[in-house]
Design an enzyme around this catalytic site. Sequence first.
Site, PDB file in Angstrom:
ATOM      1  N   LYS A 145      29.142 -67.179  50.937  1.00  0.00           N
ATOM      2  CA  LYS A 145      29.828 -68.065  49.719  1.00  0.00           C
ATOM      3  C   LYS A 145      30.367 -69.308  50.674  1.00  0.00           C
ATOM      4  CE  LYS A 145      31.976 -68.651  45.250  1.00  0.00           C
ATOM      5  NZ  LYS A 145      30.655 -69.681  44.683  1.00  0.00           N
ATOM      6  N   VAL A 147      35.205 -68.352  56.400  1.00  0.00           N
ATOM      7  CA  VAL A 147      34.343 -67.401  57.196  1.00  0.00           C
ATOM      8  C   VAL A 147      33.278 -68.561  57.492  1.00  0.00           C
ATOM      9  CG1 VAL A 147      33.466 -65.159  58.747  1.00  0.00           C
ATOM     10  CG2 VAL A 147      36.177 -65.931  58.022  1.00  0.00           C
ATOM     11  N   CYS A 148      33.185 -68.579  56.091  1.00  0.00           N
ATOM     12  CA  CYS A 148      31.099 -68.782  56.133  1.00  0.00           C
ATOM     13  C   CYS A 148      30.881 -70.637  56.477  1.00  0.00           C
ATOM     14  CB  CYS A 148      30.983 -68.909  54.553  1.00  0.00           C
ATOM     15  SG  CYS A 148      30.807 -66.876  54.199  1.00  0.00           S
ATOM     16  N   THR A 149      32.229 -70.951  55.723  1.00  0.00           N
ATOM     17  CA  THR A 149      32.047 -72.509  56.569  1.00  0.00           C
ATOM     18  C   THR A 149      32.223 -72.237  58.414  1.00  0.00           C
ATOM     19  OG1 THR A 149      33.459 -73.539  54.805  1.00  0.00           O
ATOM     20  CG2 THR A 149      32.802 -74.654  56.344  1.00  0.00           C
ATOM     21  N   ALA A 205      28.979 -71.620  59.366  1.00  0.00           N
ATOM     22  CA  ALA A 205      27.548 -72.453  59.415  1.00  0.00           C
ATOM     23  C   ALA A 205      27.714 -73.825  60.178  1.00  0.00           C
ATOM     24  CB  ALA A 205      27.650 -73.115  57.954  1.00  0.00           C
TER      25      ALA A 205
END
Length: 157
Positions: free
Chosen positions: A45, A50-52, A55
């Site tokens: 998401k 962690v996704c940020t 990326a």
Amino acid sequence: MQTITMALNLGEKAPDFTLPSTSNKKITLSKDLEGKVVILYFYPKDFTGVCTAEACEFRDRFEAFRALDIPIFGISRDDIATHEKFKKAHRLPFDLLSDETGKVCKAYDALIPLIKMPKRITYLLDQDHKISGVFSDMFESKGHIESMLKKLKKQLI
């Protein structure tokens, strides 16, 4: 009985897909990326910790991939509007693809059963779009990038 799916196998042909992108066009793997080595990273998401971090790590190492002429695509079930905000907020130099239905995530064994959320998994596709590298870890992001760079360096030697 629930079956747990594993990542696609090395040497297996990557499933073809067409998804909308943050570049305001649809990306078709077999057409738009024909003959190119490609990195596809699936993530749960936009705007989560962690996704940020993942990326931004791809952003920070982007030049290494661009120097090798390897496009990077982030794929989640978020819609394009959310992807565009995420891309702008973190100055991401690569496209994000929206798989709102989850069909592409499922085809790549990147969907968590029951909750239907994408797993954190990165695929390296060779120029024939066969799987040449896989890294999967739900809670660690930096390993994805390092794993792909090491794999690429081995292939290029």
